[in-house]
Design a protein around this motif. Structure first.
Motif, PDB file in Angstrom:
ATOM      1  N   ALA A 150     -29.637  -2.480  27.021  1.00 25.60           N
ATOM      2  CA  ALA A 150     -30.964  -2.593  27.648  1.00 25.60           C
ATOM      3  C   ALA A 150     -30.857  -3.124  29.071  1.00 25.60           C
ATOM      4  CB  ALA A 150     -31.866  -3.493  26.805  1.00 25.60           C
ATOM      5  N   VAL A 151     -30.003  -4.115  29.285  1.00 24.90           N
ATOM      6  CA  VAL A 151     -29.807  -4.658  30.639  1.00 24.90           C
ATOM      7  C   VAL A 151     -29.254  -3.577  31.568  1.00 24.90           C
ATOM      8  CG1 VAL A 151     -28.423  -6.290  32.004  1.00 24.90           C
ATOM      9  CG2 VAL A 151     -29.599  -7.078  29.933  1.00 24.90           C
ATOM     10  N   LEU A 152     -28.299  -2.781  31.086  1.00 27.50           N
ATOM     11  CA  LEU A 152     -27.753  -1.699  31.907  1.00 27.50           C
ATOM     12  C   LEU A 152     -28.815  -0.658  32.255  1.00 27.50           C
ATOM     13  CD1 LEU A 152     -24.259  -1.137  30.236  1.00 27.50           C
ATOM     14  CD2 LEU A 152     -24.761  -2.239  32.437  1.00 27.50           C
ATOM     15  N   LEU A 153     -29.708  -0.353  31.310  1.00 25.06           N
ATOM     16  CA  LEU A 153     -30.793   0.590  31.616  1.00 25.06           C
ATOM     17  C   LEU A 153     -31.735   0.040  32.678  1.00 25.06           C
ATOM     18  CD1 LEU A 153     -31.762   2.000  28.092  1.00 25.06           C
ATOM     19  CD2 LEU A 153     -30.500   3.161  29.923  1.00 25.06           C
ATOM     20  N   VAL A 154     -32.042  -1.250  32.581  1.00 27.39           N
ATOM     21  CA  VAL A 154     -32.907  -1.879  33.590  1.00 27.39           C
ATOM     22  C   VAL A 154     -32.225  -1.865  34.955  1.00 27.39           C
ATOM     23  CG1 VAL A 154     -33.959  -4.063  34.305  1.00 27.39           C
ATOM     24  CG2 VAL A 154     -34.211  -3.282  31.941  1.00 27.39           C
ATOM     25  N   LEU A 155     -30.951  -2.219  34.986  1.00 29.91           N
ATOM     26  CA  LEU A 155     -30.219  -2.211  36.267  1.00 29.91           C
ATOM     27  C   LEU A 155     -30.161  -0.803  36.853  1.00 29.91           C
ATOM     28  CD1 LEU A 155     -27.285  -4.674  35.510  1.00 29.91           C
ATOM     29  CD2 LEU A 155     -29.300  -5.078  36.949  1.00 29.91           C
ATOM     30  N   ASP A 156     -29.950   0.191  36.004  1.00 26.92           N
ATOM     31  CA  ASP A 156     -29.920   1.571  36.481  1.00 26.92           C
ATOM     32  C   ASP A 156     -31.268   1.976  37.070  1.00 26.92           C
ATOM     33  OD1 ASP A 156     -28.495   4.281  36.561  1.00 26.92           O
ATOM     34  OD2 ASP A 156     -30.359   4.755  35.462  1.00 26.92           O
ATOM     35  N   ALA A 157     -32.353   1.521  36.444  1.00 27.23           N
ATOM     36  CA  ALA A 157     -33.688   1.850  36.951  1.00 27.23           C
ATOM     37  C   ALA A 157     -33.992   1.109  38.250  1.00 27.23           C
ATOM     38  CB  ALA A 157     -34.744   1.520  35.903  1.00 27.23           C
ATOM     39  N   LEU A 158     -33.527  -0.148  38.348  1.00 25.19           N
ATOM     40  CA  LEU A 158     -33.801  -0.943  39.544  1.00 25.19           C
ATOM     41  C   LEU A 158     -32.935  -0.553  40.737  1.00 25.19           C
ATOM     42  CD1 LEU A 158     -34.222  -4.511  38.013  1.00 25.19           C
ATOM     43  CD2 LEU A 158     -36.018  -3.023  38.931  1.00 25.19           C
ATOM     44  N   PHE A 159     -31.715  -0.137  40.458  1.00 27.71           N
ATOM     45  CA  PHE A 159     -30.768   0.177  41.527  1.00 27.71           C
ATOM     46  C   PHE A 159     -30.167   1.564  41.323  1.00 27.71           C
ATOM     47  CE2 PHE A 159     -30.585  -4.419  40.659  1.00 27.71           C
ATOM     48  CZ  PHE A 159     -31.089  -4.885  41.865  1.00 27.71           C
ATOM     49  N   PRO A 160     -31.004   2.608  41.468  1.00 24.78           N
ATOM     50  CA  PRO A 160     -30.489   3.957  41.243  1.00 24.78           C
ATOM     51  C   PRO A 160     -29.445   4.323  42.305  1.00 24.78           C
ATOM     52  CG  PRO A 160     -32.705   4.059  42.130  1.00 24.78           C
ATOM     53  CD  PRO A 160     -32.392   2.611  41.866  1.00 24.78           C
ATOM     54  N   ARG A 161     -28.448   5.069  41.888  1.00 23.90           N
ATOM     55  CA  ARG A 161     -27.420   5.529  42.824  1.00 23.90           C
ATOM     56  C   ARG A 161     -27.707   6.980  43.189  1.00 23.90           C
ATOM     57  NH1 ARG A 161     -21.800   3.795  40.058  1.00 23.90           N
ATOM     58  NH2 ARG A 161     -22.471   1.805  39.234  1.00 23.90           N
ATOM     59  N   ARG A 162     -27.288   7.337  44.373  1.00 24.23           N
ATOM     60  CA  ARG A 162     -27.415   8.726  44.798  1.00 24.23           C
ATOM     61  C   ARG A 162     -26.131   9.447  44.442  1.00 24.23           C
ATOM     62  NH1 ARG A 162     -28.456   7.816  50.835  1.00 24.23           N
ATOM     63  NH2 ARG A 162     -28.766   5.650  50.392  1.00 24.23           N
ATOM     64  N   ASP A 163     -26.141  10.343  43.515  1.00 23.48           N
ATOM     65  CA  ASP A 163     -25.032  11.204  43.122  1.00 23.48           C
ATOM     66  C   ASP A 163     -23.733  10.471  42.765  1.00 23.48           C
ATOM     67  OD1 ASP A 163     -26.050  13.690  45.482  1.00 23.48           O
ATOM     68  OD2 ASP A 163     -26.570  13.501  43.374  1.00 23.48           O
ATOM     69  N   LEU A 164     -23.610   9.184  43.060  1.00 17.98           N
ATOM     70  CA  LEU A 164     -22.365   8.469  42.777  1.00 17.98           C
ATOM     71  C   LEU A 164     -22.142   8.291  41.279  1.00 17.98           C
ATOM     72  CD1 LEU A 164     -22.484   5.651  45.464  1.00 17.98           C
ATOM     73  CD2 LEU A 164     -21.110   7.732  45.494  1.00 17.98           C
ATOM     74  N   GLY A 165     -23.219   8.105  40.513  1.00 18.89           N
ATOM     75  CA  GLY A 165     -23.082   7.846  39.089  1.00 18.89           C
ATOM     76  C   GLY A 165     -23.031   9.084  38.228  1.00 18.89           C
ATOM     77  N   LYS A 166     -23.152  10.236  38.811  1.00 13.55           N
ATOM     78  CA  LYS A 166     -23.150  11.464  38.010  1.00 13.55           C
ATOM     79  C   LYS A 166     -21.732  11.813  37.602  1.00 13.55           C
ATOM     80  CE  LYS A 166     -27.429  13.332  39.566  1.00 13.55           C
ATOM     81  NZ  LYS A 166     -28.192  14.461  39.950  1.00 13.55           N
ATOM     82  N   ASN A 167     -21.631  12.203  36.318  1.00 12.52           N
ATOM     83  CA  ASN A 167     -20.358  12.609  35.706  1.00 12.52           C
ATOM     84  C   ASN A 167     -19.327  11.664  36.101  1.00 12.52           C
ATOM     85  OD1 ASN A 167     -21.824  14.643  34.668  1.00 12.52           O
ATOM     86  ND2 ASN A 167     -21.070  16.159  36.108  1.00 12.52           N
TER      87      ASN A 167
END
Length: 167
Positions: A150-167
């Motif tokens: 849940a914490v990781l989902l919140v962090l992902d929503a708060l600090f989205p990355r541009r294309d860096l986190g894909k695959n």
């Protein structure tokens, strides 16, 4: 991200059940106690701020709805399974590894606790963190995986990355 997330969910569920088996069947079972796992609590100090205890949670997080009602385990198990199904659908659409692993951790933790409710009618909690007489509610590996996910989902929503986190 479906396959890695489901693999992580399976690993979390297996590790959760293995630790609970070890605690319930080996560490916390007093000499001479037979079948039932619902025995008097034992506390084993591991560190000055961390103990192993035996607590049975018939409710949800932090003991909410912790009653011995006849339908509690069934209703909470069905609810967990429905939520896990929705998370699997989200996992199927996940675009980043972080979200895939976060969802996998949550799904594995939820299913680990469902196994407890089916097996015992309650969730086995045994990790006790405390400071100066204040105790965090007892928890287990499944609860930890759900929280981290849940914490990781919140962090992902708060600090989205541009294309860096894909695959």
């Amino acid at each position: 991200m479906l396959r890695p997330g489901l693999i992580l969910a399976a690993i979390v569920m297996i590790l959760d059940q293995a630790t609970k088996w070890w605690i319930v069947e080996t560490v916390m079972r007093p000499e001479g106690v037979a079948e039932t796992p619902f025995f008097s609590p034992v506390r084993i100090e591991v560190l000055p701020v961390f103990d192993l205890v035996m607590a049975w949670n018939r409710g949800v997080s932090f003991g909410i709805f912790n009653t011995d009602g006849p339908w509690n385990a069934l209703v909470l198990s069905v609810l967990s399974l429905v939520i896990s199904g929705g998370l699997v659908l989200w996992l199927h659409k996940a675009e980043t590894r972080l979200v895939g692993y976060a969802l996998g951790a949550i799904i594995g933790g939820a299913l680990g606790n469902v196994v407890d409710r089916i097996r015992w009618g309650a969730v086995a909690d045994f990790l006790d963190v405390h400071v100066a007489g204040w105790h965090w509610p007892a928890f287990n590996l499944a609860d930890s995986a759900i929280t981290v996910g849940a914490v990781l989902l919140v962090l992902d929503a708060l600090f989205p990355r541009r294309d860096l986190g894909k695959n």
